[in-house]
Motif scaffolding. Sequence first.
Motif, PDB file in Angstrom:
ATOM      1  N   UNK A 189       3.360   3.570  -4.919  1.00 56.15           N
ATOM      2  CA  UNK A 189       1.991   3.555  -4.754  1.00 56.15           C
ATOM      3  C   UNK A 189       1.243   2.195  -4.344  1.00 56.15           C
ATOM      4  N   UNK A 190       2.035   1.386  -4.298  1.00 56.45           N
ATOM      5  CA  UNK A 190       1.805   0.045  -3.795  1.00 56.45           C
ATOM      6  C   UNK A 190       2.830  -0.744  -3.243  1.00 56.45           C
ATOM      7  N   UNK A 191       2.690  -1.726  -2.362  1.00 59.25           N
ATOM      8  CA  UNK A 191       3.884  -2.472  -1.788  1.00 59.25           C
ATOM      9  C   UNK A 191       4.276  -3.366  -2.962  1.00 59.25           C
ATOM     10  N   UNK A 192       5.561  -3.265  -2.963  1.00 60.54           N
ATOM     11  CA  UNK A 192       6.338  -4.117  -4.149  1.00 60.54           C
ATOM     12  C   UNK A 192       6.274  -3.443  -5.577  1.00 60.54           C
ATOM     13  N   UNK A 193       5.550  -2.315  -5.355  1.00 62.47           N
ATOM     14  CA  UNK A 193       5.455  -1.887  -6.817  1.00 62.47           C
ATOM     15  C   UNK A 193       6.596  -0.975  -7.205  1.00 62.47           C
ATOM     16  N   UNK A 194       6.648  -0.133  -8.343  1.00 54.30           N
ATOM     17  CA  UNK A 194       7.798   0.418  -8.874  1.00 54.30           C
ATOM     18  C   UNK A 194       8.004   1.813  -8.268  1.00 54.30           C
ATOM     19  N   UNK A 195       9.141   2.044  -8.089  1.00 52.94           N
ATOM     20  CA  UNK A 195       9.339   3.508  -7.486  1.00 52.94           C
ATOM     21  C   UNK A 195       9.371   4.662  -8.403  1.00 52.94           C
ATOM     22  N   UNK A 196       8.565   5.802  -7.986  1.00 57.60           N
ATOM     23  CA  UNK A 196       8.584   7.070  -8.765  1.00 57.60           C
ATOM     24  C   UNK A 196       9.265   8.126  -7.950  1.00 57.60           C
ATOM     25  N   UNK A 197       9.611   9.056  -8.620  1.00 59.92           N
ATOM     26  CA  UNK A 197      10.379  10.282  -8.142  1.00 59.92           C
ATOM     27  C   UNK A 197       9.656  11.502  -8.349  1.00 59.92           C
ATOM     28  N   UNK A 198       9.784  12.149  -7.133  1.00 60.58           N
ATOM     29  CA  UNK A 198       8.890  13.442  -6.923  1.00 60.58           C
ATOM     30  C   UNK A 198       9.577  14.390  -6.461  1.00 60.58           C
ATOM     31  N   UNK A 199       9.328  15.706  -6.569  1.00 58.98           N
ATOM     32  CA  UNK A 199      10.128  16.779  -5.987  1.00 58.98           C
ATOM     33  C   UNK A 199       9.749  17.164  -4.700  1.00 58.98           C
ATOM     34  N   UNK A 200      10.337  17.051  -3.808  1.00 63.92           N
ATOM     35  CA  UNK A 200      10.006  17.230  -2.306  1.00 63.92           C
ATOM     36  C   UNK A 200       9.739  18.768  -1.978  1.00 63.92           C
ATOM     37  N   UNK A 201       9.002  18.855  -1.212  1.00 64.41           N
ATOM     38  CA  UNK A 201       8.365  19.997  -0.530  1.00 64.41           C
ATOM     39  C   UNK A 201       9.369  20.553   0.632  1.00 64.41           C
ATOM     40  N   UNK A 202       8.628  21.376   1.433  1.00 63.22           N
ATOM     41  CA  UNK A 202       9.686  21.704   2.725  1.00 63.22           C
ATOM     42  C   UNK A 202       9.750  20.885   4.013  1.00 63.22           C
ATOM     43  N   UNK A 203       8.795  19.873   3.824  1.00 64.02           N
ATOM     44  CA  UNK A 203       8.796  18.860   4.779  1.00 64.02           C
ATOM     45  C   UNK A 203       9.931  17.903   4.854  1.00 64.02           C
ATOM     46  N   UNK A 204      10.131  17.227   5.949  1.00 59.89           N
ATOM     47  CA  UNK A 204      11.330  16.126   5.977  1.00 59.89           C
ATOM     48  C   UNK A 204      10.411  14.813   5.880  1.00 59.89           C
ATOM     49  N   UNK A 205      11.102  13.887   5.133  1.00 60.51           N
ATOM     50  CA  UNK A 205      10.340  12.751   4.574  1.00 60.51           C
ATOM     51  C   UNK A 205      11.226  11.470   5.261  1.00 60.51           C
ATOM     52  N   UNK A 206      10.683  10.624   5.949  1.00 58.97           N
ATOM     53  CA  UNK A 206      11.187   9.421   6.059  1.00 58.97           C
ATOM     54  C   UNK A 206      10.589   8.259   5.378  1.00 58.97           C
ATOM     55  N   UNK A 207      11.299   7.161   5.305  1.00 60.29           N
ATOM     56  CA  UNK A 207      10.919   6.044   4.656  1.00 60.29           C
ATOM     57  C   UNK A 207       9.780   5.419   5.342  1.00 60.29           C
ATOM     58  N   UNK A 208       8.644   5.073   4.763  1.00 63.04           N
ATOM     59  CA  UNK A 208       7.146   4.701   5.649  1.00 63.04           C
ATOM     60  C   UNK A 208       6.258   5.753   5.563  1.00 63.04           C
ATOM     61  N   UNK A 209       6.550   6.954   5.655  1.00 59.37           N
ATOM     62  CA  UNK A 209       5.580   8.095   5.650  1.00 59.37           C
ATOM     63  C   UNK A 209       4.666   8.030   4.493  1.00 59.37           C
ATOM     64  N   UNK A 210       3.479   8.360   4.890  1.00 58.12           N
ATOM     65  CA  UNK A 210       2.665   8.562   3.639  1.00 58.12           C
ATOM     66  C   UNK A 210       2.661   9.965   3.120  1.00 58.12           C
ATOM     67  N   UNK A 211       2.384  10.399   2.141  1.00 52.90           N
ATOM     68  CA  UNK A 211       2.633  11.567   1.122  1.00 52.90           C
ATOM     69  C   UNK A 211       1.370  11.785   0.419  1.00 52.90           C
ATOM     70  N   UNK A 212       1.035  12.780  -0.030  1.00 50.90           N
ATOM     71  CA  UNK A 212       0.093  13.090  -1.206  1.00 50.90           C
ATOM     72  C   UNK A 212       0.794  13.588  -2.307  1.00 50.90           C
ATOM     73  N   UNK A 213       0.841  12.980  -3.421  1.00 47.45           N
ATOM     74  CA  UNK A 213       1.629  13.533  -4.587  1.00 47.45           C
ATOM     75  C   UNK A 213       0.551  13.947  -5.737  1.00 47.45           C
ATOM     76  N   UNK A 214       1.054  14.916  -6.595  1.00 47.27           N
ATOM     77  CA  UNK A 214       0.254  15.227  -7.846  1.00 47.27           C
ATOM     78  C   UNK A 214       0.680  14.116  -8.762  1.00 47.27           C
ATOM     79  N   UNK A 215      -0.096  13.531  -9.648  1.00 51.44           N
ATOM     80  CA  UNK A 215       0.128  12.676 -10.674  1.00 51.44           C
ATOM     81  C   UNK A 215      -0.691  12.940 -11.955  1.00 51.44           C
ATOM     82  N   UNK A 216      -0.336  12.335 -13.168  1.00 50.21           N
ATOM     83  CA  UNK A 216      -1.066  12.519 -14.330  1.00 50.21           C
ATOM     84  C   UNK A 216      -2.536  12.028 -14.224  1.00 50.21           C
ATOM     85  N   UNK A 217      -2.858  11.548 -13.171  1.00 56.04           N
ATOM     86  CA  UNK A 217      -4.528  11.033 -13.190  1.00 56.04           C
ATOM     87  C   UNK A 217      -5.047  11.596 -11.892  1.00 56.04           C
TER      88      UNK A 217
END
Length: 288
Positions: free
Chosen positions: A9-37
Motif C-alpha cells: 500500500x506504500x513504497x517500502x511498506x509491508x507486503x500483503x497477500x490477496x487472492x488474484x482474480x481473472x486478470x494478469x498482474x505484473x509488478x508495478x501494476x495498480x490494483x484495487x483490493x478489499x481490506x478490513x477498512x
Amino acid sequence: MVKIIGVRFKDGGKMYYFAPGQDNYNIGDGVVVETSRGVEYATVAMEEKEIAEEELIAPLKPVVRLATEKDKETVRRNEEKREGAMKIAAEKIAARGLEMKLVDCEFTFDGSKVLFYFTADGRIDFRELVKDLSSVFRIRIELRQIGIRDEAKMTGGLGPCGRVCCCSSCMPDFKKVSIKMAKNQGLSLNPSKISGLCGRLMCCLAYENDYYAEAYKKMPKLGSEVTTPEGVGMVVNINMLKMEVKVKIVKGDAMLYRDFKVDEVKFKKHGRPEKEEELDDEVKKLLD
C-alpha cells in the motif's frame, strides 16, 4: 495449493497477500483490493504464484480489479488534498494548544475517512480536535498516535551512511536491535554514532549481527592477555572481518606491535554472555 499475489500500500511498506482474480498482474501494476477498512488502492509487488494452503494465516481477501485510469486519478486527488489537510489540522492543533506533533495524513481510497498520524510524549485528549476537523472535512476523522520510529519511517530522510533510511525504503518491519549488537561489531558506544534519525539504535545493526556474534566468540577481548608465537602480549585491536588481532608485546625496553591470525594465539575463552536485561538498561543510559 492456493494462488496468491503480493501487494504493497506504500513504497517500502509491508507486503500483503490477496487472492488474484481473472486478470494478469505484473509488478508495478495498480490494483484495487478489499481490506478490513474497505476498498483500497495498492501496487503489485509480487506476481501470482502458488503456496501451500497451510502457510496462510487467514482467508485471503480478493483483488477486486486492476486499477483503471479513474482509480489512479482518485489516488492523485487524494494525494493533492493531503497538504491542505495537514495545514488545517496543524492550525486546529495550535488553536487547541495540544502538545502533539502532526506527522502525516492520508485519505482512504473511497474518500470516506481521513487519518491523521501524530507523536506525543503522553496521552492526548483529542476529542474536541476531532469535532473541529469533522466540521471542516465533513467525513469520518481518525487520529493515530505513533512512535518516533514510525515517524522516521513515514517522513524518511538520509541516514549516517548517506542512503535513504532503511525503514522508509527497504525494510517493511522494524528489526529488534540491542546495544549488544554494537558491542559485538566493535562499534563506538557513542549514541551519536549508533543512532538513527529517530534517536534509537540503527536498524542496520541487525544486518550482519549473526556473523559478528559468531566471530566475537572466537576473538579475545580488548586488553586481555594472549600468548603468541613471539611471546605474551596484550590485545590492542581486533579485526573480525580478517579474524586478526593486533598484540602489544613488551621485550625489554622495546614494545612491539604484531598482527596475528586468531588461530595463532592462545587466550581464555569468553565467559557467559551479558544478560539482555542489563544491555537494555545500558541502551537507556546511552540514548537518554
